[in-house]
Scaffold this motif. Sequence first.
Motif, PDB file in Angstrom:
ATOM      1  N   ASP A 282       0.811  -1.218   0.000  1.00 51.50           N
ATOM      2  CA  ASP A 282       0.000   0.000   0.000  1.00 51.50           C
ATOM      3  C   ASP A 282       0.846   1.270   0.000  1.00 51.50           C
ATOM      4  N   GLY A 283       2.158   1.133   0.013  1.00 49.33           N
ATOM      5  CA  GLY A 283       3.048   2.289  -0.054  1.00 49.33           C
ATOM      6  C   GLY A 283       3.186   3.072   1.226  1.00 49.33           C
ATOM      7  N   SER A 284       2.658   2.544   2.330  1.00 54.17           N
ATOM      8  CA  SER A 284       2.692   3.307   3.573  1.00 54.17           C
ATOM      9  C   SER A 284       3.968   3.085   4.376  1.00 54.17           C
ATOM     10  N   TRP A 326      17.566 -11.454   2.025  1.00 53.51           N
ATOM     11  CA  TRP A 326      16.774 -10.862   0.935  1.00 53.51           C
ATOM     12  C   TRP A 326      15.316 -11.187   1.210  1.00 53.51           C
ATOM     13  N   PHE A 327      14.406 -10.306   0.767  1.00 52.36           N
ATOM     14  CA  PHE A 327      12.989 -10.585   0.983  1.00 52.36           C
ATOM     15  C   PHE A 327      12.150  -9.791   0.006  1.00 52.36           C
ATOM     16  N   THR A 328      10.898 -10.170  -0.091  1.00 53.82           N
ATOM     17  CA  THR A 328       9.915  -9.431  -0.875  1.00 53.82           C
ATOM     18  C   THR A 328       8.565  -9.530  -0.179  1.00 53.82           C
ATOM     19  N   TRP A 329       7.715  -8.548  -0.417  1.00 51.63           N
ATOM     20  CA  TRP A 329       6.354  -8.602   0.128  1.00 51.63           C
ATOM     21  C   TRP A 329       5.534  -9.580  -0.709  1.00 51.63           C
ATOM     22  N   GLN A 330       4.907 -10.547  -0.058  1.00 48.23           N
ATOM     23  CA  GLN A 330       3.984 -11.456  -0.732  1.00 48.23           C
ATOM     24  C   GLN A 330       2.566 -10.887  -0.734  1.00 48.23           C
ATOM     25  N   SER A 331       2.235 -10.206   0.345  1.00 48.55           N
ATOM     26  CA  SER A 331       0.947  -9.548   0.505  1.00 48.55           C
ATOM     27  C   SER A 331       1.128  -8.507   1.605  1.00 48.55           C
ATOM     28  N   PRO A 332       0.105  -7.688   1.880  1.00 44.51           N
ATOM     29  CA  PRO A 332       0.260  -6.722   2.982  1.00 44.51           C
ATOM     30  C   PRO A 332       0.526  -7.369   4.333  1.00 44.51           C
ATOM     31  N   GLN A 333       0.223  -8.653   4.473  1.00 42.82           N
ATOM     32  CA  GLN A 333       0.394  -9.323   5.763  1.00 42.82           C
ATOM     33  C   GLN A 333       1.476 -10.406   5.747  1.00 42.82           C
ATOM     34  N   SER A 334       2.231 -10.514   4.662  1.00 43.42           N
ATOM     35  CA  SER A 334       3.226 -11.589   4.623  1.00 43.42           C
ATOM     36  C   SER A 334       4.448 -11.201   3.790  1.00 43.42           C
ATOM     37  N   LEU A 335       5.580 -11.768   4.197  1.00 43.86           N
ATOM     38  CA  LEU A 335       6.850 -11.591   3.501  1.00 43.86           C
ATOM     39  C   LEU A 335       7.381 -12.955   3.083  1.00 43.86           C
ATOM     40  N   LEU A 336       8.074 -12.988   1.960  1.00 48.46           N
ATOM     41  CA  LEU A 336       8.861 -14.147   1.570  1.00 48.46           C
ATOM     42  C   LEU A 336      10.323 -13.785   1.792  1.00 48.46           C
ATOM     43  N   VAL A 337      11.000 -14.535   2.650  1.00 52.04           N
ATOM     44  CA  VAL A 337      12.333 -14.179   3.111  1.00 52.04           C
ATOM     45  C   VAL A 337      13.323 -15.272   2.715  1.00 52.04           C
ATOM     46  N   ASP A 338      14.374 -14.884   2.008  1.00 53.87           N
ATOM     47  CA  ASP A 338      15.461 -15.813   1.730  1.00 53.87           C
ATOM     48  C   ASP A 338      16.515 -15.580   2.805  1.00 53.87           C
TER      49      ASP A 338
END
Length: 684
Positions: A282-284, A326-338
């Motif tokens: 959401d860019g917040s 490293w990581f990326t947002w999967q959704s506003p409530q979850s992250l995928l983390v390497d």
Amino acid sequence: MLKSSRLLLPMLAALLAPSALLADTHSATDPRIEALLGQLGKVREVREVALSPDGHQLAWVVETQGKPGIMLADADGKNAHSVGLATKPGACSENNLAWAPDSRHLAFLSNCAGDKADTGGRKQPEIYALDTQAPTKPARLSHLNGYVQAMSWAPDGKTLAFLYVEGGTRRASALAAAKPAIGEIGVEGVEVQRVAILSAQGGSLQQVTPAGSHVYEFAWAPDSARIAYVAAPPPGDNNWWVSQLYVQAAQPNASRASVVDPNTLSGPLHGLQVAVPRWSPDGSRIAFIGGLMSDQGFTGGDIYSVAASGGTPDDLTPGIHVTPSWFTWQSPQSLLVDQISNGNPQLAEYAVDAHHAQQQRVLFTAPGYVGDGSAILGLSFSADHRQVAFAQSSFELAPEVYAGPVGNAMPHAVTAFNAELKPSWGKAESVEWDNEGFHVQGWLLYPAHYDPSKRYPMIVNVHGGPSGAVMQHWPSVGYGAVPFSALGYFVFMPNPRGSYGQGETFVQANRKDFGYGDLRDTLAGVDAVEKKVPVDEHRLGLTGWSYGGFMSMFAPTQTQRFRAVVAGAGISNWQSYYGENLIDQWMIPFFGASVYDDPAVYAKSSAINFIKKVKTPTLIVVGERDAECPAPQSFEYWHALRTLGVPTSLVVYPNEGHHFYNPVNQRDVLQRALNWFETYLPPQ
């Protein structure tokens, strides 16, 4: 280890004639070494992997005859074919992949049609865009005069952004050979990396970040109107360790706001480093990794979050026993983390809110190093995060491209261009032990053709950093530990305190203590190995590069267990090093103060202060223009050993930096190391 800089080296010409720089250390060469070098030279490296946002197409960059070229295929690797401007593989260089949000256009860099060359003969790459659904040639978008990396499309697909060094004479990295130290040092010839943008239709680029700020990495906001970036005042090689996180509009002359300044914060992030900024959907908010990192680019720490408008960052993962890289947002409530866990990369899913992130499950643990070429442990996902792609290699498997659905299993390889390569070294095993309240892990390679009835010499290899980790990977031509196994040695590669993989407390455990606690961890690991396998205690060798080079110089002042040493790009005297290098900013987080404020803490870990205890034959190798571990450090150690009558040899490689790029030098440095250990630690 470390990252950057350079000092004056007028002594090199006086002390070594050019013909002496690469003089043979030993005249006889084991034919097995030549065979091994030939095998290592056959591997085709995968430099980048990029999955299209819709998950239907897969592109990768693979080397042919040392030149990177682009392949395009279906998401499962089928129907692979060369794309770009190259008339044949290996003819020129094409890389730096960036898919547009439409999943149709693929941007890349190419020097295949370059008509300009710098003083080193390198052609200027230009930015092109390939329409993957039309039989047309790639369209040229740019007219550049400088270095480009990290291309990224805005989410709306209208603009392409990238890091740009206008008029750059070298790659913006401390691993590259430093510029000649001439003129007014620190004032003349300073090159600044900025964020530049280019219309999707091409034309003139615009530099949007300030001229007085060196940018290391950036990320688009979901609204395509703002960028977040990590930056510091120039020179860029020196100041990454004091960089801040900024936000500004993605347009020239826009005002910017510092949203995180670790130098002024209180709490666990004070004085540490920030990296991998990622906007929330959401860019917040902006999430990022913060921690004690000795190398820009080799990221590790806790995951933090801060409001995009600024404020106090929240440590979302305090006390975890893994190292997110490293990581990326999967959704506003979850992250995928390497993340790194016990020497292995693993992809995990985290539930996240404004103040906490909690690991929910591990999706897969990779058997070796993974990456998409964008960052250490970076992965390429489809826009819906249901598909993933990356390159992977291990001690057993040469690099290939892997792709498939995100789930509870490791994706399969979708290429096979290195399938015929088989290891000539022994099997790998993870070893774990406890020491002084810490749990420690390392990797053990068995000798080729291992016979349990025999006793073998063992070479201990200490990794660079110290903030880093050894993970399984297929070796390339150049300096590394794996090839020693092929010649009949056990090879032990520990991840002692200071390493990634056991949590941030473990990483910070060797602050103000270089060479002591981490050496005790390493020696305890040697003891653990000797209880498992038939290692000859009287034939132990030690080697390493960068921080590992320092440890190879320092350890023989503390113990006589090692009977031969090869020290690559090491540091013998932290006090003189502080004034010789131009990356002194990295040292304060680790030593707690400058050498001028606390010289004792630097003296405590300086091998030169205990040099008379050294009895170990030592080969010393270094690049002439090493920006991270300047060559005079190697001269100082070599000079002391020679004066004390300890067998030693110093080889300085012309025009090389911290990382060697010349294939001749890559082969030579490994061959010398193999010869050195064969002389002083001969396998029986």
